[in-house]
Scaffold this motif. Sequence first.
Motif, mmCIF file in Angstrom:
data_model
loop_
_atom_site.group_PDB
_atom_site.id
_atom_site.type_symbol
_atom_site.label_atom_id
_atom_site.label_comp_id
_atom_site.label_asym_id
_atom_site.label_seq_id
_atom_site.Cartn_x
_atom_site.Cartn_y
_atom_site.Cartn_z
ATOM 1 N N GLY A 260 0.815 -1.211 0.000
ATOM 2 C CA GLY A 260 0.000 0.000 0.000
ATOM 3 C C GLY A 260 0.846 1.259 0.000
ATOM 4 N N GLN A 261 1.875 1.281 0.836
ATOM 5 C CA GLN A 261 2.745 2.457 0.890
ATOM 6 C C GLN A 261 3.459 2.677 -0.435
ATOM 7 O OE1 GLN A 261 4.959 1.337 4.449
ATOM 8 N NE2 GLN A 261 4.067 3.065 5.550
ATOM 9 N N ARG A 262 3.941 1.608 -1.035
ATOM 10 C CA ARG A 262 4.638 1.743 -2.319
ATOM 11 C C ARG A 262 3.720 2.331 -3.384
ATOM 12 N NH1 ARG A 262 10.048 -0.517 -3.491
ATOM 13 N NH2 ARG A 262 9.164 -0.754 -5.566
ATOM 14 N N SER A 263 2.482 1.865 -3.414
ATOM 15 C CA SER A 263 1.531 2.358 -4.418
ATOM 16 C C SER A 263 1.218 3.832 -4.212
ATOM 17 C CB SER A 263 0.239 1.534 -4.342
ATOM 18 O OG SER A 263 0.481 0.169 -4.612
ATOM 19 N N LEU A 264 1.043 4.228 -2.955
ATOM 20 C CA LEU A 264 0.656 5.612 -2.661
ATOM 21 C C LEU A 264 1.819 6.580 -2.818
ATOM 22 C CD1 LEU A 264 -1.630 4.940 0.426
ATOM 23 C CD2 LEU A 264 -2.351 5.610 -1.869
ATOM 24 N N TYR A 265 3.023 6.166 -2.431
ATOM 25 C CA TYR A 265 4.165 7.060 -2.532
ATOM 26 C C TYR A 265 4.497 7.395 -3.983
ATOM 27 C CZ TYR A 265 5.150 6.290 2.437
ATOM 28 O OH TYR A 265 5.077 6.238 3.801
ATOM 29 N N ALA A 266 4.085 6.517 -4.896
ATOM 30 C CA ALA A 266 4.338 6.782 -6.315
ATOM 31 C C ALA A 266 3.476 7.912 -6.862
ATOM 32 C CB ALA A 266 4.096 5.505 -7.127
ATOM 33 N N LEU A 267 2.503 8.375 -6.074
ATOM 34 C CA LEU A 267 1.600 9.419 -6.551
ATOM 35 C C LEU A 267 2.228 10.807 -6.515
ATOM 36 C CD1 LEU A 267 -1.771 8.253 -4.938
ATOM 37 C CD2 LEU A 267 -0.944 7.837 -7.257
ATOM 38 N N GLY A 268 3.351 10.978 -5.818
ATOM 39 C CA GLY A 268 4.018 12.281 -5.846
ATOM 40 C C GLY A 268 4.668 12.645 -4.528
ATOM 41 N N ASP A 269 5.860 13.244 -4.608
ATOM 42 C CA ASP A 269 6.594 13.638 -3.408
ATOM 43 C C ASP A 269 5.917 14.794 -2.668
ATOM 44 O OD1 ASP A 269 8.466 11.745 -3.996
ATOM 45 O OD2 ASP A 269 9.896 13.137 -4.907
ATOM 46 N N ALA A 270 5.324 15.727 -3.392
ATOM 47 C CA ALA A 270 4.792 16.944 -2.781
ATOM 48 C C ALA A 270 3.625 16.669 -1.841
ATOM 49 C CB ALA A 270 4.366 17.930 -3.863
ATOM 50 N N ILE A 271 2.927 15.544 -2.042
ATOM 51 C CA ILE A 271 1.775 15.221 -1.188
ATOM 52 C C ILE A 271 2.035 13.968 -0.362
ATOM 53 C CG2 ILE A 271 0.081 16.336 -2.698
ATOM 54 C CD1 ILE A 271 -0.564 13.544 -3.829
ATOM 55 N N ARG A 272 3.276 13.527 -0.300
ATOM 56 C CA ARG A 272 3.587 12.244 0.337
ATOM 57 C C ARG A 272 3.206 12.221 1.817
ATOM 58 N NH1 ARG A 272 9.238 9.553 -0.931
ATOM 59 N NH2 ARG A 272 8.094 9.282 -2.886
ATOM 60 N N SER A 273 3.517 13.280 2.547
ATOM 61 C CA SER A 273 3.213 13.291 3.985
ATOM 62 C C SER A 273 1.711 13.222 4.230
ATOM 63 C CB SER A 273 3.795 14.538 4.650
ATOM 64 O OG SER A 273 5.198 14.496 4.659
ATOM 65 N N ARG A 274 0.942 13.949 3.412
ATOM 66 C CA ARG A 274 -0.511 13.916 3.597
ATOM 67 C C ARG A 274 -1.101 12.571 3.205
ATOM 68 N NH1 ARG A 274 -1.646 19.208 0.324
ATOM 69 N NH2 ARG A 274 0.523 18.827 -0.228
ATOM 70 N N LEU A 275 -0.590 11.970 2.142
ATOM 71 C CA LEU A 275 -1.043 10.633 1.778
ATOM 72 C C LEU A 275 -0.743 9.640 2.894
ATOM 73 C CD1 LEU A 275 0.095 10.423 -1.958
ATOM 74 C CD2 LEU A 275 -2.262 10.421 -1.139
ATOM 75 N N ASN A 276 0.461 9.735 3.438
ATOM 76 C CA ASN A 276 0.855 8.837 4.511
ATOM 77 C C ASN A 276 -0.012 9.062 5.753
ATOM 78 O OD1 ASN A 276 2.636 6.733 5.309
ATOM 79 N ND2 ASN A 276 3.799 8.178 6.537
ATOM 80 N N ALA A 277 -0.306 10.332 6.057
ATOM 81 C CA ALA A 277 -1.142 10.641 7.216
ATOM 82 C C ALA A 277 -2.533 10.035 7.072
ATOM 83 C CB ALA A 277 -1.247 12.152 7.388
ATOM 84 N N LEU A 278 -3.136 10.195 5.900
ATOM 85 C CA LEU A 278 -4.468 9.640 5.672
ATOM 86 C C LEU A 278 -4.450 8.122 5.709
ATOM 87 C CD1 LEU A 278 -5.752 12.007 2.854
ATOM 88 C CD2 LEU A 278 -6.871 11.622 5.064
ATOM 89 N N TYR A 279 -3.512 7.537 4.987
ATOM 90 C CA TYR A 279 -3.426 6.077 4.916
ATOM 91 C C TYR A 279 -3.270 5.478 6.307
ATOM 92 C CZ TYR A 279 -1.466 1.501 3.538
ATOM 93 O OH TYR A 279 -1.196 0.161 3.395
#
Length: 339
Positions: A260-279
């Motif tokens: 899951g983390q690998r898939s989401l981190y590929a969406l972009g560095d600029a939003i990585r922290s927010r994606l990680n926070a939500l996930y």
Amino acid sequence: MTDTHAPAMGPALTTLFAVGCGLIVANLYYGQPLIGLIGPELGLPAETISLVVTLTQIGYGLGLLLIVPLGDRLENRRLLAGILLARPVASMTAHLFGWRAIYAASALLMVVLALVLRRALPARHPSATMRYPQLLHSLYELFRDTPLLRRRSAYHAAMFGAFSLFWSAIALLLASPAFGYSQSGIAAFALAGAAGALCAPFAGRLADRGLTRPATGAALALAALAFVIAAIGAATTSVSLLLIAALLLDVGVSLNLVLGQRSLYALGDAIRSRLNALYMSLFFAGGAVGSALAGWAWARHGWNGVCVVGLAFALAALLYFATEFGSRRSAASRSGGGV
């Protein structure tokens, strides 16, 4: 956009990050093997004994949701192996010094770690300039507009719910008259069972080979199988089967988390922290539900009740996973292509 002047990650910094993450996340798992000791001393009834774990997970999840997004805006020093070792270390410390000792030691370690990280972490220069309220509002927009985030969060919320349920209740089973384990025995079981988390690096390799989808299905299936084996293990008083179930569950959860983390981190560095926070906050909510249900299921229906609830978590994830294939067929049909 990506961060500018990103520092290189050398071996020393990598080790510091690993140790820091391990020590921090360990706080979530100290309580799991100790609820049989903590609950009676705090006067908690059997149905709510696992709230010791649940409340910790809720607090951690809120921290993820409200603090981690700042990583997209602020320099990281201004913010804030654990899974493997937390449970056995907690059990052994409680065996030697009482359950309060592990929390006192952890509090001291957190203070020391904060000071070390404040000095040692390299500077970053995030590109986002929005204010904190805007940053939090963007979490809703990300969740709304990112189907992959919703799907991967749902998978792991179910998986982490099953994981928290199992590890919150297994100490109660092992300490029961059927098995008669002491805290040191529970520590040994937890150490052996948690070895399944060592498979996490293989998840990245599977993703690199384009096998994220089948590997996800396998991870979810392993969790379901684990609870079937766990029920048989308790019925036959087989510690070996319980250990196999623990290993399978940990393997499945670790694989699914990394995929899951690998898939989401590929969406972009600029939003990585927010994606990680939500996930992570979303799947920690699932974990909090699982740990809360552990005490209720154990008190009302025993270990079989725990296994039924855990299996329901895993099967729900598998059913949702099956819709991926229906979505792909529908998309192919609309575009005139084959499946």
